[in-house]
Design a protein around this motif. Sequence first.
Motif, PDB file in Angstrom:
ATOM      1  N   LEU A 280       6.570  -0.391   3.526  1.00  0.00           N
ATOM      2  CA  LEU A 280       5.144  -0.380   3.876  1.00  0.00           C
ATOM      3  C   LEU A 280       4.882   0.913   4.638  1.00  0.00           C
ATOM      4  CD1 LEU A 280       4.465  -4.019   5.184  1.00  0.00           C
ATOM      5  CD2 LEU A 280       3.989  -3.063   2.915  1.00  0.00           C
ATOM      6  N   SER A 281       3.812   1.619   4.283  1.00  0.00           N
ATOM      7  CA  SER A 281       3.535   2.850   5.015  1.00  0.00           C
ATOM      8  C   SER A 281       2.574   2.596   6.169  1.00  0.00           C
ATOM      9  CB  SER A 281       3.007   3.947   4.087  1.00  0.00           C
ATOM     10  OG  SER A 281       1.871   3.503   3.404  1.00  0.00           O
ATOM     11  N   ARG A 282       1.894   1.438   6.157  1.00  0.00           N
ATOM     12  CA  ARG A 282       0.938   1.149   7.204  1.00  0.00           C
ATOM     13  C   ARG A 282       0.615  -0.327   7.205  1.00  0.00           C
ATOM     14  NH1 ARG A 282      -3.018   3.074  10.498  1.00  0.00           N
ATOM     15  NH2 ARG A 282      -4.544   1.442  10.372  1.00  0.00           N
ATOM     16  N   PHE A 283       0.269  -0.830   8.371  1.00  0.00           N
ATOM     17  CA  PHE A 283      -0.130  -2.228   8.447  1.00  0.00           C
ATOM     18  C   PHE A 283      -1.207  -2.338   9.516  1.00  0.00           C
ATOM     19  CE2 PHE A 283       0.390  -6.343  10.636  1.00  0.00           C
ATOM     20  CZ  PHE A 283      -0.097  -7.134   9.619  1.00  0.00           C
ATOM     21  N   GLY A 284      -2.438  -2.664   9.106  1.00  0.00           N
ATOM     22  CA  GLY A 284      -3.511  -2.785  10.087  1.00  0.00           C
ATOM     23  C   GLY A 284      -4.849  -2.479   9.447  1.00  0.00           C
ATOM     24  N   PRO A 285      -5.867  -2.215  10.270  1.00  0.00           N
ATOM     25  CA  PRO A 285      -7.194  -1.917   9.720  1.00  0.00           C
ATOM     26  C   PRO A 285      -7.170  -0.583   8.959  1.00  0.00           C
ATOM     27  CG  PRO A 285      -7.301  -2.340  12.097  1.00  0.00           C
ATOM     28  CD  PRO A 285      -5.860  -2.194  11.729  1.00  0.00           C
TER      29      PRO A 285
ATOM     30  N   LEU B  81       8.170  -2.142   7.512  1.00  0.00           N
ATOM     31  CA  LEU B  81       7.611  -0.899   8.069  1.00  0.00           C
ATOM     32  C   LEU B  81       8.737   0.059   8.443  1.00  0.00           C
ATOM     33  CD1 LEU B  81       4.746  -2.378  10.260  1.00  0.00           C
ATOM     34  CD2 LEU B  81       4.422  -0.636   8.483  1.00  0.00           C
TER      35      LEU B  81
ATOM     36  N   ALA C  38      -4.961  -4.812   6.242  1.00  0.00           N
ATOM     37  CA  ALA C  38      -3.970  -5.127   5.219  1.00  0.00           C
ATOM     38  C   ALA C  38      -2.742  -4.244   5.377  1.00  0.00           C
ATOM     39  CB  ALA C  38      -4.577  -4.916   3.825  1.00  0.00           C
TER      40      ALA C  38
ATOM     41  N   LEU D 121      -1.538  -2.399  13.556  1.00  0.00           N
ATOM     42  CA  LEU D 121      -1.691  -3.552  14.460  1.00  0.00           C
ATOM     43  C   LEU D 121      -0.373  -3.817  15.178  1.00  0.00           C
ATOM     44  CD1 LEU D 121      -3.505  -6.447  12.542  1.00  0.00           C
ATOM     45  CD2 LEU D 121      -4.362  -5.181  14.522  1.00  0.00           C
TER      46      LEU D 121
ATOM     47  N   ARG E  19     -10.452  -2.858   4.804  1.00  0.00           N
ATOM     48  CA  ARG E  19      -9.836  -4.176   4.972  1.00  0.00           C
ATOM     49  C   ARG E  19      -8.705  -4.056   5.984  1.00  0.00           C
ATOM     50  NH1 ARG E  19      -8.250  -2.279   0.004  1.00  0.00           N
ATOM     51  NH2 ARG E  19      -6.012  -2.209  -0.402  1.00  0.00           N
TER      52      ARG E  19
ATOM     53  N   VAL F 275      -0.322  -1.474   3.612  1.00  0.00           N
ATOM     54  CA  VAL F 275      -0.381  -0.433   2.588  1.00  0.00           C
ATOM     55  C   VAL F 275       1.048  -0.147   2.134  1.00  0.00           C
ATOM     56  CG1 VAL F 275      -1.070   1.928   2.057  1.00  0.00           C
ATOM     57  CG2 VAL F 275      -2.378   0.585   3.719  1.00  0.00           C
TER      58      VAL F 275
END
Lengths: 161, 148
Positions: free
Chosen positions: B51-56, B46, A58, A20, A56, A60
Amino acid sequence: MTHVMDELDRSIVLATQGGLPLVPRPYARLADTVGTSQEDVMSRLRRLLAIGAIRRIAAVPNHYALGLAANAMTVWDVDDAALPELGPRVGRLDFVSHCYHRPRRLPEWPFNLFAMVHGRGQSEVDAKIEVIAALLGSRCKAHDALLSTRILKKTGLRIAG
Amino acid sequence: MLDAMDRKLVNRLQAGFPLCERPFDEVGCEVGLTEEETLRRVGALLAGGQLSRFGPMYNIERMGGAFCLCALSAPEADFDRIAEAVNAFPEVAHNYQRAHKLNMWFVLAVETAENIAELTARIERATGCEVLAFPKLEEFFIGLRVEA
Protein backbone atom coordinates in the motif's frame (compact mmCIF):
# COMPACT_ATOMS: atom_id res chain seq x y z
CA MET A 1 -6.93 27.18 -0.10
CA THR A 2 -9.14 29.03 2.31
CA HIS A 3 -12.63 29.58 0.94
CA VAL A 4 -14.00 26.14 1.70
CA MET A 5 -11.86 25.30 4.71
CA ASP A 6 -11.34 26.93 8.06
CA GLU A 7 -8.18 26.67 10.19
CA LEU A 8 -9.27 23.46 11.88
CA ASP A 9 -10.07 21.78 8.55
CA ARG A 10 -6.63 22.81 7.41
CA SER A 11 -5.06 21.31 10.55
CA ILE A 12 -6.86 18.05 9.81
CA VAL A 13 -5.50 18.04 6.24
CA LEU A 14 -1.98 18.70 7.50
CA ALA A 15 -2.24 16.01 10.17
CA THR A 16 -3.39 13.35 7.66
CA GLN A 17 -1.11 14.08 4.73
CA GLY A 18 0.97 11.11 5.78
CA GLY A 19 -2.16 9.00 6.33
CA LEU A 20 -4.51 8.03 9.16
CA PRO A 21 -3.02 6.88 12.48
CA LEU A 22 -2.99 3.09 12.79
CA VAL A 23 -4.76 2.84 16.13
CA PRO A 24 -8.17 1.41 17.10
CA ARG A 25 -9.73 4.91 17.30
CA PRO A 26 -7.95 6.86 14.53
CA TYR A 27 -10.44 9.74 14.49
CA ALA A 28 -10.13 10.21 18.26
CA ARG A 29 -6.33 10.27 17.90
CA LEU A 30 -6.64 12.82 15.12
CA ALA A 31 -8.96 14.90 17.30
CA ASP A 32 -6.32 14.94 20.06
CA THR A 33 -3.67 16.02 17.55
CA VAL A 34 -5.65 18.99 16.22
CA GLY A 35 -7.34 19.89 19.50
CA THR A 36 -11.01 19.06 19.07
CA SER A 37 -13.48 16.23 19.71
CA GLN A 38 -13.77 12.98 17.79
CA GLU A 39 -17.33 13.94 16.79
CA ASP A 40 -16.07 17.24 15.34
CA VAL A 41 -13.31 15.51 13.34
CA MET A 42 -15.78 12.99 11.95
CA SER A 43 -18.35 15.60 10.99
CA ARG A 44 -15.67 17.75 9.33
CA LEU A 45 -14.38 14.76 7.35
CA ARG A 46 -17.96 13.99 6.32
CA ARG A 47 -18.38 17.55 5.08
CA LEU A 48 -15.06 17.48 3.17
CA LEU A 49 -16.18 14.20 1.54
CA ALA A 50 -19.55 15.71 0.65
CA ILE A 51 -18.00 18.74 -1.09
CA GLY A 52 -15.37 16.61 -2.82
CA ALA A 53 -12.35 18.10 -1.03
CA ILE A 54 -11.71 14.48 -0.01
CA ARG A 55 -12.26 12.01 -2.86
CA ARG A 56 -12.51 9.13 -0.41
CA ILE A 57 -10.86 7.72 2.69
CA ALA A 58 -9.19 4.57 1.47
CA ALA A 59 -6.05 2.56 0.89
CA VAL A 60 -4.03 3.31 -2.23
CA PRO A 61 -2.28 0.21 -3.53
CA ASN A 62 1.19 0.41 -4.97
CA HIS A 63 0.68 -0.71 -8.57
CA TYR A 64 4.23 -1.99 -8.85
CA ALA A 65 4.09 -4.07 -5.68
CA LEU A 66 0.78 -5.61 -6.78
CA GLY A 67 2.32 -6.76 -10.04
CA LEU A 68 1.26 -3.93 -12.37
CA ALA A 69 4.86 -3.17 -13.21
CA ALA A 70 4.34 -1.60 -16.63
CA ASN A 71 2.62 1.67 -17.42
CA ALA A 72 2.44 4.16 -20.23
CA MET A 73 1.18 7.70 -20.52
CA THR A 74 -0.86 7.33 -23.68
CA VAL A 75 -1.78 10.45 -25.62
CA TRP A 76 -4.36 10.75 -28.39
CA ASP A 77 -5.29 13.34 -31.00
CA VAL A 78 -9.07 13.07 -30.86
CA ASP A 79 -11.59 15.00 -32.89
CA ASP A 80 -12.73 17.78 -30.51
CA ALA A 81 -16.39 17.24 -31.33
CA ALA A 82 -16.15 13.56 -30.37
CA LEU A 83 -14.23 14.09 -27.12
CA PRO A 84 -17.24 14.59 -24.78
CA GLU A 85 -18.55 11.18 -25.81
CA LEU A 86 -15.23 9.31 -26.15
CA GLY A 87 -13.31 10.74 -23.17
CA PRO A 88 -15.57 9.18 -20.51
CA ARG A 89 -15.57 5.86 -22.37
CA VAL A 90 -11.76 5.73 -22.27
CA GLY A 91 -11.76 6.87 -18.62
CA ARG A 92 -14.08 4.03 -17.62
CA LEU A 93 -11.81 1.30 -18.99
CA ASP A 94 -10.65 -0.73 -16.00
CA PHE A 95 -6.95 -0.49 -16.88
CA VAL A 96 -6.96 3.33 -17.14
CA SER A 97 -6.12 5.14 -13.89
CA HIS A 98 -6.22 8.81 -14.95
CA CYS A 99 -7.88 10.27 -18.00
CA TYR A 100 -7.93 13.94 -18.92
CA HIS A 101 -8.67 16.37 -21.71
CA ARG A 102 -5.61 18.67 -21.95
CA PRO A 103 -4.68 21.42 -24.43
CA ARG A 104 -2.79 20.71 -27.64
CA ARG A 105 0.54 22.55 -28.05
CA LEU A 106 0.86 22.87 -31.80
CA PRO A 107 2.89 22.22 -33.78
CA GLU A 108 4.93 19.88 -31.59
CA TRP A 109 2.10 18.40 -29.53
CA PRO A 110 -1.14 17.51 -31.35
CA PHE A 111 -2.58 15.34 -28.55
CA ASN A 112 -5.61 16.39 -26.49
CA LEU A 113 -6.55 13.22 -24.57
CA PHE A 114 -4.23 11.71 -21.94
CA ALA A 115 -4.82 8.26 -20.40
CA MET A 116 -2.52 6.41 -18.00
CA VAL A 117 -2.54 2.71 -18.84
CA HIS A 118 -1.34 -0.01 -16.47
CA GLY A 119 -0.52 -3.66 -17.04
CA ARG A 120 1.48 -6.59 -15.74
CA GLY A 121 4.04 -6.28 -18.51
CA GLN A 122 4.82 -4.35 -21.65
CA SER A 123 2.93 -6.73 -23.95
CA GLU A 124 -0.19 -6.35 -21.79
CA VAL A 125 0.14 -2.54 -21.92
CA ASP A 126 0.57 -2.72 -25.71
CA ALA A 127 -2.58 -4.84 -26.01
CA LYS A 128 -4.53 -2.34 -23.90
CA ILE A 129 -3.35 0.55 -26.06
CA GLU A 130 -4.83 -1.33 -29.02
CA VAL A 131 -8.15 -1.57 -27.14
CA ILE A 132 -8.21 2.23 -26.79
CA ALA A 133 -7.20 2.69 -30.44
CA ALA A 134 -10.08 0.45 -31.51
CA LEU A 135 -12.52 2.33 -29.27
CA LEU A 136 -11.49 5.71 -30.72
CA GLY A 137 -11.36 4.42 -34.29
CA SER A 138 -11.31 6.97 -37.08
CA ARG A 139 -12.02 9.86 -34.71
CA CYS A 140 -8.40 9.67 -33.52
CA LYS A 141 -5.82 10.90 -36.02
CA ALA A 142 -2.63 9.95 -34.13
CA HIS A 143 -1.45 8.58 -30.83
CA ASP A 144 1.72 7.94 -28.89
CA ALA A 145 2.72 6.11 -25.71
CA LEU A 146 5.34 7.67 -23.44
CA LEU A 147 6.96 5.02 -21.28
CA SER A 148 8.47 6.21 -18.06
CA THR A 149 12.15 5.37 -17.95
CA ARG A 150 12.94 6.78 -14.50
CA ILE A 151 11.11 8.23 -11.51
CA LEU A 152 12.94 11.49 -10.77
CA LYS A 153 10.78 12.62 -7.85
CA LYS A 154 7.63 11.38 -6.10
CA THR A 155 6.44 13.12 -2.98
CA GLY A 156 2.70 13.39 -3.47
CA LEU A 157 0.62 16.24 -2.19
CA ARG A 158 2.28 18.44 0.37
CA ILE A 159 0.72 21.69 1.43
CA ALA A 160 2.68 24.13 3.48
CA GLY A 161 1.99 24.14 7.19
CA MET B 1 3.88 -12.01 -0.55
CA LEU B 2 0.16 -11.24 -0.08
CA ASP B 3 -1.92 -14.06 1.36
CA ALA B 4 -5.59 -14.50 0.56
CA MET B 5 -6.67 -12.43 3.59
CA ASP B 6 -4.30 -9.58 2.65
CA ARG B 7 -5.87 -9.52 -0.81
CA LYS B 8 -9.34 -9.45 0.63
CA LEU B 9 -8.32 -6.62 2.96
CA VAL B 10 -6.61 -4.56 0.21
CA ASN B 11 -9.65 -4.92 -2.04
CA ARG B 12 -11.98 -3.93 0.79
CA LEU B 13 -9.86 -0.91 1.79
CA GLN B 14 -9.67 0.44 -1.75
CA ALA B 15 -13.43 0.82 -1.73
CA GLY B 16 -13.38 3.18 1.23
CA PHE B 17 -12.73 3.25 4.96
CA PRO B 18 -15.62 3.84 7.39
CA LEU B 19 -16.08 7.05 9.35
CA CYS B 20 -17.02 5.62 12.73
CA GLU B 21 -15.47 5.29 16.15
CA ARG B 22 -13.81 1.88 15.61
CA PRO B 23 -13.35 1.64 11.82
CA PHE B 24 -10.72 -1.11 11.93
CA ASP B 25 -13.11 -3.22 13.95
CA GLU B 26 -15.86 -2.64 11.38
CA VAL B 27 -13.63 -3.54 8.42
CA GLY B 28 -12.26 -6.53 10.34
CA CYS B 29 -15.79 -7.84 10.98
CA GLU B 30 -16.55 -7.60 7.26
CA VAL B 31 -13.49 -9.55 6.12
CA GLY B 32 -13.25 -11.90 9.10
CA LEU B 33 -10.42 -10.47 11.20
CA THR B 34 -10.13 -9.06 14.70
CA GLU B 35 -9.54 -5.33 15.07
CA GLU B 36 -6.00 -6.02 16.28
CA GLU B 37 -5.17 -8.28 13.34
CA THR B 38 -6.68 -5.79 10.88
CA LEU B 39 -4.44 -3.05 12.27
CA ARG B 40 -1.41 -5.31 12.18
CA ARG B 41 -2.00 -6.28 8.55
CA VAL B 42 -2.61 -2.71 7.36
CA GLY B 43 0.62 -1.65 9.11
CA ALA B 44 2.52 -4.51 7.47
CA LEU B 45 1.11 -3.73 4.00
CA LEU B 46 2.21 -0.10 4.36
CA ALA B 47 5.63 -1.07 5.72
CA GLY B 48 6.07 -3.62 2.94
CA GLY B 49 5.12 -1.09 0.28
CA GLN B 50 2.08 -2.99 -1.07
CA LEU B 51 0.00 0.00 0.00
CA SER B 52 1.45 3.39 -0.86
CA ARG B 53 -1.01 5.33 1.28
CA PHE B 54 -3.85 4.87 3.70
CA GLY B 55 -6.15 7.73 4.66
CA PRO B 56 -8.09 10.64 3.18
CA MET B 57 -7.32 11.30 -0.51
CA TYR B 58 -7.51 15.04 -0.90
CA ASN B 59 -8.61 16.80 -4.05
CA ILE B 60 -6.47 19.94 -4.01
CA GLU B 61 -8.66 21.57 -6.68
CA ARG B 62 -11.76 21.42 -4.50
CA MET B 63 -9.73 23.15 -1.80
CA GLY B 64 -8.94 26.05 -4.12
CA GLY B 65 -5.53 24.80 -5.26
CA ALA B 66 -4.43 23.32 -8.55
CA PHE B 67 -2.33 20.63 -10.17
CA CYS B 68 -0.69 21.19 -13.52
CA LEU B 69 1.13 18.67 -15.68
CA CYS B 70 4.18 20.22 -17.37
CA ALA B 71 6.83 18.97 -19.74
CA LEU B 72 10.18 20.10 -21.04
CA SER B 73 12.77 18.83 -23.44
CA ALA B 74 16.11 18.45 -21.66
CA PRO B 75 19.27 17.91 -23.69
CA GLU B 76 20.66 14.47 -22.75
CA ALA B 77 24.04 15.85 -21.66
CA ASP B 78 22.41 18.29 -19.26
CA PHE B 79 19.56 16.05 -18.13
CA ASP B 80 20.63 15.41 -14.53
CA ARG B 81 21.33 19.06 -13.78
CA ILE B 82 17.94 20.04 -15.17
CA ALA B 83 16.18 17.28 -13.21
CA GLU B 84 17.85 18.53 -10.04
CA ALA B 85 16.80 22.12 -10.77
CA VAL B 86 13.19 21.06 -11.37
CA ASN B 87 13.06 18.79 -8.31
CA ALA B 88 14.37 21.61 -6.11
CA PHE B 89 10.98 23.33 -6.42
CA PRO B 90 8.82 22.12 -3.51
CA GLU B 91 5.72 22.53 -5.70
CA VAL B 92 6.97 19.71 -7.96
CA ALA B 93 5.07 16.68 -6.64
CA HIS B 94 6.17 14.07 -9.20
CA ASN B 95 8.73 14.07 -11.95
CA TYR B 96 9.26 11.31 -14.51
CA GLN B 97 11.76 10.81 -17.28
CA ARG B 98 9.89 9.61 -20.37
CA ALA B 99 11.03 8.26 -23.70
CA HIS B 100 10.07 11.15 -25.99
CA LYS B 101 11.56 14.39 -27.29
CA LEU B 102 9.68 15.98 -24.36
CA ASN B 103 11.65 13.80 -21.96
CA MET B 104 10.82 15.28 -18.56
CA TRP B 105 7.22 15.32 -17.27
CA PHE B 106 6.34 16.74 -13.88
CA VAL B 107 3.29 17.72 -11.88
CA LEU B 108 3.03 21.03 -10.04
CA ALA B 109 0.81 21.21 -6.96
CA VAL B 110 0.03 24.77 -5.96
CA GLU B 111 -2.30 26.29 -3.41
CA THR B 112 -3.85 28.76 -5.83
CA ALA B 113 -4.30 28.25 -9.56
CA GLU B 114 -2.98 31.75 -10.35
CA ASN B 115 0.49 30.63 -9.23
CA ILE B 116 1.00 28.29 -12.18
CA ALA B 117 2.21 30.79 -14.81
CA GLU B 118 4.59 32.49 -12.42
CA LEU B 119 5.97 29.15 -11.29
CA THR B 120 6.56 27.82 -14.80
CA ALA B 121 8.41 31.06 -15.61
CA ARG B 122 10.66 30.51 -12.59
CA ILE B 123 11.33 26.91 -13.65
CA GLU B 124 12.23 28.16 -17.14
CA ARG B 125 14.75 30.57 -15.63
CA ALA B 126 16.22 27.86 -13.37
CA THR B 127 16.56 25.28 -16.15
CA GLY B 128 17.04 27.32 -19.32
CA CYS B 129 14.37 25.13 -20.96
CA GLU B 130 10.95 26.06 -22.29
CA VAL B 131 8.24 24.61 -20.04
CA LEU B 132 5.01 23.47 -21.70
CA ALA B 133 2.01 23.47 -19.36
CA PHE B 134 -0.80 20.98 -19.87
CA PRO B 135 -3.50 22.04 -17.41
CA LYS B 136 -6.40 19.64 -17.38
CA LEU B 137 -9.45 20.97 -19.18
CA GLU B 138 -11.68 18.12 -18.12
CA GLU B 139 -11.30 15.03 -15.94
CA PHE B 140 -12.95 11.91 -17.28
CA PHE B 141 -12.09 9.56 -14.46
CA ILE B 142 -9.60 9.07 -11.68
CA GLY B 143 -8.99 5.91 -9.82
CA LEU B 144 -8.00 2.40 -10.61
CA ARG B 145 -9.33 -0.51 -8.63
CA VAL B 146 -6.56 -3.06 -8.68
CA GLU B 147 -7.68 -6.56 -7.94
CA ALA B 148 -5.01 -7.56 -5.40
